[in-house]
Motif scaffolding. Structure first.
Motif, short mmCIF file in Angstrom:
data_model
loop_
_atom_site.label_atom_id
_atom_site.label_comp_id
_atom_site.label_asym_id
_atom_site.label_seq_id
_atom_site.Cartn_x
_atom_site.Cartn_y
_atom_site.Cartn_z
N ILE A 191 0.84 -1.20 0.00
CA ILE A 191 0.00 0.00 0.00
C ILE A 191 0.88 1.25 0.00
CG2 ILE A 191 -1.58 1.40 1.38
CD1 ILE A 191 -2.94 -1.18 2.24
N ARG A 192 1.89 1.24 0.86
CA ARG A 192 2.79 2.40 0.92
C ARG A 192 3.54 2.60 -0.39
NH1 ARG A 192 3.21 3.77 6.58
NH2 ARG A 192 2.90 1.87 7.74
N ALA A 193 3.67 1.54 -1.18
CA ALA A 193 4.37 1.65 -2.46
C ALA A 193 3.40 1.96 -3.59
CB ALA A 193 5.13 0.37 -2.75
N ASP A 194 2.18 2.42 -3.24
CA ASP A 194 1.20 2.86 -4.25
C ASP A 194 0.58 1.75 -5.09
OD1 ASP A 194 1.07 5.60 -3.74
OD2 ASP A 194 2.86 6.00 -4.93
N PHE A 195 0.63 0.52 -4.61
CA PHE A 195 -0.04 -0.55 -5.36
C PHE A 195 -1.56 -0.39 -5.29
CE2 PHE A 195 4.00 -2.53 -5.49
CZ PHE A 195 3.95 -3.53 -6.45
N SER A 230 -14.24 11.33 -6.39
CA SER A 230 -14.43 9.89 -6.29
C SER A 230 -14.54 9.47 -4.84
CB SER A 230 -13.28 9.16 -6.99
OG SER A 230 -12.05 9.68 -6.57
N LEU A 231 -13.79 10.15 -3.97
CA LEU A 231 -13.90 9.83 -2.55
C LEU A 231 -15.31 10.14 -2.05
CD1 LEU A 231 -12.54 8.91 0.04
CD2 LEU A 231 -11.74 11.22 0.41
N SER A 232 -15.81 11.31 -2.42
CA SER A 232 -17.16 11.69 -2.02
C SER A 232 -18.18 10.65 -2.47
CB SER A 232 -17.55 13.02 -2.63
OG SER A 232 -16.74 14.02 -2.12
N ILE A 283 -14.65 2.39 4.07
CA ILE A 283 -14.06 3.73 4.22
C ILE A 283 -12.54 3.65 4.09
CG2 ILE A 283 -13.70 5.68 5.79
CD1 ILE A 283 -16.43 5.15 6.95
N ARG A 284 -11.98 2.62 4.71
CA ARG A 284 -10.52 2.46 4.65
C ARG A 284 -10.05 2.36 3.20
NH1 ARG A 284 -7.23 -2.17 4.33
NH2 ARG A 284 -5.16 -1.91 5.21
N ARG A 285 -10.74 1.53 2.47
CA ARG A 285 -10.33 1.35 1.08
C ARG A 285 -10.53 2.63 0.28
NH1 ARG A 285 -11.53 -4.01 -2.31
NH2 ARG A 285 -9.92 -4.79 -0.95
N SER A 286 -11.63 3.31 0.50
CA SER A 286 -11.85 4.57 -0.22
C SER A 286 -10.73 5.55 0.06
CB SER A 286 -13.17 5.22 0.20
OG SER A 286 -14.22 4.30 0.14
N LEU A 287 -10.33 5.63 1.33
CA LEU A 287 -9.29 6.59 1.68
C LEU A 287 -7.96 6.19 1.05
CD1 LEU A 287 -10.09 7.17 5.46
CD2 LEU A 287 -10.46 8.77 3.59
N LEU A 288 -7.65 4.91 1.09
CA LEU A 288 -6.39 4.46 0.49
C LEU A 288 -6.39 4.70 -1.01
CD1 LEU A 288 -5.68 1.18 2.47
CD2 LEU A 288 -4.37 3.30 2.55
N ASP A 289 -7.53 4.46 -1.64
CA ASP A 289 -7.61 4.70 -3.08
C ASP A 289 -7.52 6.18 -3.40
OD1 ASP A 289 -7.68 2.06 -3.67
OD2 ASP A 289 -9.83 1.93 -3.98
N VAL A 334 4.88 24.11 0.81
CA VAL A 334 3.94 24.04 -0.32
C VAL A 334 3.97 22.63 -0.89
CG1 VAL A 334 3.35 25.03 -2.55
CG2 VAL A 334 4.41 26.46 -0.82
N ILE A 335 2.82 22.00 -0.97
CA ILE A 335 2.80 20.61 -1.45
C ILE A 335 1.71 20.40 -2.49
CG2 ILE A 335 1.38 19.83 0.49
CD1 ILE A 335 2.96 17.15 0.31
N ASP A 336 2.06 19.64 -3.51
CA ASP A 336 1.15 19.28 -4.59
C ASP A 336 0.11 18.27 -4.07
OD1 ASP A 336 -0.01 18.13 -6.81
OD2 ASP A 336 1.84 18.10 -7.98
N SER A 337 -1.15 18.62 -4.14
CA SER A 337 -2.20 17.73 -3.61
C SER A 337 -2.24 16.39 -4.31
CB SER A 337 -3.57 18.36 -3.79
OG SER A 337 -3.56 19.66 -3.35
N MET A 338 -1.61 16.31 -5.48
CA MET A 338 -1.74 15.09 -6.26
C MET A 338 -0.74 14.01 -5.86
SD MET A 338 -2.99 16.00 -9.99
CE MET A 338 -1.68 16.93 -10.71
N LEU A 339 0.17 14.33 -4.95
CA LEU A 339 1.16 13.32 -4.57
C LEU A 339 0.49 12.08 -3.97
CD1 LEU A 339 4.23 15.02 -2.89
CD2 LEU A 339 4.02 14.08 -5.16
N GLY A 340 1.06 10.94 -4.22
CA GLY A 340 0.53 9.69 -3.67
C GLY A 340 1.06 9.43 -2.28
N GLN A 341 1.31 8.17 -1.98
CA GLN A 341 1.81 7.79 -0.66
C GLN A 341 3.16 8.47 -0.39
OE1 GLN A 341 0.41 5.80 1.72
NE2 GLN A 341 -1.45 5.47 0.58
N ASP A 342 3.80 8.90 -1.45
CA ASP A 342 5.07 9.57 -1.38
C ASP A 342 5.02 10.86 -0.56
OD1 ASP A 342 7.68 9.65 -2.13
OD2 ASP A 342 7.32 10.89 -3.89
#
Lengths: 305, 485
Positions: free
Chosen positions: A46-50, B4-6, B34-40, B222-230
């Motif tokens: 998950i942390r690796a964006d899978f 999509s979250l909404s 909810i967990r999955r929606s948030l992770l997605d 300043v952070i780009d809202s589009m960043l993923g888990q990174d």
């Protein structure tokens, strides 16, 4: 590597060629610097964006496999995971479409700004040139002035001819037309066309791409519509890809910034969920840090010790 | 944003509705969704864990079992926990006791720092501050030029003594800028700094050196809202490296899933202070965790909408229009001016995004062509002053000429005229018996009315539909601006 067809400049024969070989393994950062713990696997993925769903699925399957075969050794688990990922990532259609005998090949490159679209075009042009291909680049992103300058630098490096818009905001379709025309005149092998990154809605995007395609078809065929995505964007890249795929016939994906902090699990999610092959990846800031997407190399990098 | 979250959350809650009692299993299933929606949506895993644990604890407690409507109570809990992970209270910019207030920006390359610097300066200028922009990004090609151009656009001075593109000492520039600001009595100094494509030591050291040199009152990450888990790694690196006092989210537009937005406050412990979207230099908002949570849960954000309307509509102008309507002198020229004011508020899609329950309709609206507004403008602008002031003179040949002049068809001109006449009539009747001036929130209820109408306005004829969209869109706003604001 994939065999491609090119027209021999002297004999006019169509011949098979290969591009200079490159590997991405070393650029991919391992997900498991420490021992693989099956219980932590889902979270690591998950942390690796899978993505949540894929992480759950892969973990489940790996646990099953491990139970069947009974390997407990860390190295055996790594091999198991590598093979599982390789298998799931491998597709028949991940080679660039450079096989037809109608020249020049025309590539349309699409994607939002800031994902590395221009750099992608530059690197691809350079790579093809290094392989002895004759390349023409069309700067049909007529909206962003800086884009043309940036492309110009890359075109010089690649030794490719750049076809620029004559006026600011010129119709992108006409630039595309001129680029193909130039390629036909020069008897070039391939034309790569940059398109504007930001379009208000799907309809605009579709209209513009359709128009560009029509203008190209007057003299040639579009062999690839490549969508460029930024690996650091995570699941967001997925929704971007979905929007583009709905608007245009995307034939392949270029995933940039796959090196460094992004762990690239998104590559997996994209192929699984959108059913579009990843064809090329950018793995660094250097001009040669660009390669075909090889599932095996990628998976090997992810599970490396 | 967060579309999509909404949508997914509202699906989740739908399945809860109608249940008189919620079992632990019901709640667990909801939480899994909810967990999955948030992770997605790219929310950082650690934040998701905290969030789910907190919601679970409360959902299994008395709060829910004793509630009259348990499902509704769960939504409330999710809402309040969302507010919490978004940072809780609204945080305002800390101004220094003795000016100038020094604001330093830090962040990765491509996060939108330079554009944000200009947007912030613009916002502060509207608050009667006298900002000075400082170009300390001497690395990125053209960063200095970009800031100069932006500064010119918003008429804010830019201090850029070093030419940039790798030449110059950013620490010196920053120091000189503070001196200059004191000398010239600027109330705020905004320092733009260099970013890198990834976190690296050299960049961090430079940021630290600049920070030490200017002692900022606010250090905004300043952070780009589009960043993923990174996003987690990047945000932590900046918090640990240079230390930040607040966060600004950029690119919080349409397709951004906003994972970083939901994660960054909890991860860094620094509150989100601004959010910005798009290229336009007014596209910046003070960040309100509670309103954002409502927006995510599709409860709408009417307050922000009202604020935006107030900012956009010129009060004097509105009064003038109100008088004109009342005395039956509302002309196409006035209509045009109103159109232009509405356009200032931003795109229709943006406006719709803030309204409650609009998730579905917004998707349809994605296909709506914002250029329709431009076309309407073109039609009016192709008229002579006489025609604009006395639409009655518009005969067939005049209409043909107008259609030609504006690149539209006579049908479109006709439709516009019909719309206009109807609107004028409605407004007149409202002016007589409508809401009293000074009522607290005249905009909100009328907006809601507009939504209802929009649903019904699905003419098969695209031109007509567009005209309907326009007519309906503007009409309530005209009256709203006329009587309340």
């Amino acid at each position: 590597m994939f065999p491609f067809l090119r027209r021999n400049r002297k004999s006019e024969q169509v011949e098979q060629v290969e591009l200079p070989t490159r590997s991405i393994t070393s650029a991919i950062r391992s997900l498991f610097p420490k021992k693989i713990e099956l219980d932590d696997l889902e979270e690591i993925l998950i942390r690796a964006d899978f993505g949540a769903q894929a992480s759950e699925q892969i973990t489940g399957e790996l646990k099953q496999l491990a139970k069947h075969l009974g390997p407990t050794e860390d190295s055996a688990l790594r091999v198991l995971l590598r093979d599982l990922l390789t298998e799931k990532l491998t597709r028949e259609d991940s080679a660039l479409n450079l096989k037809g005998e109608s020249f020049p090949y025309v590539f349309l490159v699409v994607g939002v700004n800031g994902v590395g679209k221009t750099t992608t075009i530059g690197k691809l042009a350079k790579w093809l040139s290094d392989g002895g291909w004759h390349v023409v680049i069309g700067a049909a992103d007529t909206f962003r002035a800086a884009a043309v300058d940036q492309l110009e630098t890359w075109a010089k490096r690649a030794g490719a001819k750049l076809v620029k818009p004559q006026t600011h905001g010129q119709d992108p379709a006409s630039v595309a037309y001129q680029a193909v025309e130039q390629a036909v005149t020069e008897r070039a092998d391939i034309v790569i066309i940059d398109t504007a990154g930001r379009l208000q809605n799907k309809k605009d995007l579709m209209d513009e791409l359709n128009k560009i395609t029509r203008s190209i078809q007057k003299q040639g065929l579009v062999s690839e519509v490549l969508l460029v995505l930024d690996a650091t964007m995570g699941q967001n890249a997925l929704s971007q890809a979905r929007a583009f795929a709905e608007a245009a016939d995307v034939t392949g994906i270029v995933l940039t910034k796959l090196d460094g902090s992004a762990k690239g699990g998104i590559a997996y999610a994209i192929q699984q969920q959108l059913n579009i092959p990843i064809k090329l990846v950018g793995v660094g800031e250097g001009q040669d840090d660009f390669a075909f997407f090889s599932p095996k190399d990628f998976a090997t990098g992810l599970v490396a010790n | 944003m967060f579309d999509s979250l909404s949508n997914r959350l509202s699906e989740t809650f739908k399945s809860l509705r109608g249940k008189g009692r919620l079992t632990a299993a019901d709640i667990d299933e909801t939480l899994r969704d909810i967990r999955r929606s948030l992770l997605d949506a790219d929310v950082a895993l650690d934040v998701v864990k905290i969030f789910i644990a907190n919601v679970r604890e409360r959902a299994l407690g008395d709060e829910v079992s004793k509630a009259l409507n348990p499902a509704q109570q769960v939504v409330q809990i999710v809402n309040s926990e969302l507010v919490k992970i978004l940072g809780g209270e609204t945080r305002r910019l800390q101004l220094a006791k003795t000016p100038p207030t020094v604001i330093m920006l830090a962040g990765l390359q491509g996060s939108g720092k330079t554009t944000f610097a200009a947007k912030l300066a613009n916002l502060l200028k509207q608050d009667s501050q006298t900002p000075l922009l400082v170009a300390c990004d001497l690395q990125r090609p053209n960063a200095v030029d970009q800031l100069k151009v932006l500064g010119q656009k918003i008429s804010v001075p830019v201090f850029a003594p070093a030419e940039g593109n790798g030449v110059g000492n950013p620490v010196e520039v920053a120091k000189q800028a503070i001196e200059k600001a004191k000398r010239e009595q600027h109330s705020v100094v905004i320092v733009d700094t260099a970013g890198r494509t990834g976190v690296d030591q050299e960049m961090m050291q430079q940021a630290i050196d600049i920070r030490n040199a200017v002692a900022p009152d606010e250090l905004i990450f300043v952070i780009d809202s589009m960043l993923g888990q990174d996003a987690v790694g990047v945000a932590k690196a900046f918090q640990d490296g240079v230390g930040i006092s607040a966060v600004a989210l950029t690119k919080l537009d349409g397709d951004a899933r906003g994972g970083a937005a939901l994660s960054v406050a909890t991860i860094t412990g620094a509150p989100i202070i601004y959010s910005s979207t798009g290229e336009s230099l007014d596209a910046i908002e003070v960040f309100h965790p509670d309103r954002m949570a409502s927006r995510i849960l599709d409860m709408g954000d009417v307050l922000t909408l009202i604020e935006q309307a107030q900012k956009t509509f010129d009060q004097e102008e509105s009064k003038k229009i109100a008088e004109k309507i009342a005395s039956d002198q509302f002309t196409l020229q006035d209509f045009l001016e109103q159109l232009q004011q509405v356009k200032k508020m931003g795109s229709l899609k943006g406006i719709m995004g803030m309204m409650p329950g609009m998730g579905k309709i917004k998707q349809d609206l994605d296909q709506f062509d914002e250029k329709q507004i431009d076309r309407t403008q073109a039609i009016i602008q192709s008229m002579t002053p006489l025609e604009r002031n006395q639409p009655k003179v518009l005969n067939g040949s005049r209409r043909v000429r107008i259609a030609k002049g504006s690149g539209t068809t006579v049908t479109e001109v006709n439709q516009l005229m019909q719309r206009f006449e109807q609107s004028a009539k409605v407004m007149k009747s409202m002016a007589k018996g409508g809401p009293m001036p000074g009522s607290p929130f005249p905009v909100a209820p009328k907006k809601a009315a507009k939504v209802e109408k929009k649903k019904g306005s699905k003419s098969g004829n695209p031109a007509k539909r567009a005209a309907e969209n326009q007519g309906i869109s503007y009409q309530p706003k005209q009256s709203g601006s006329s009587f309340g604001l």
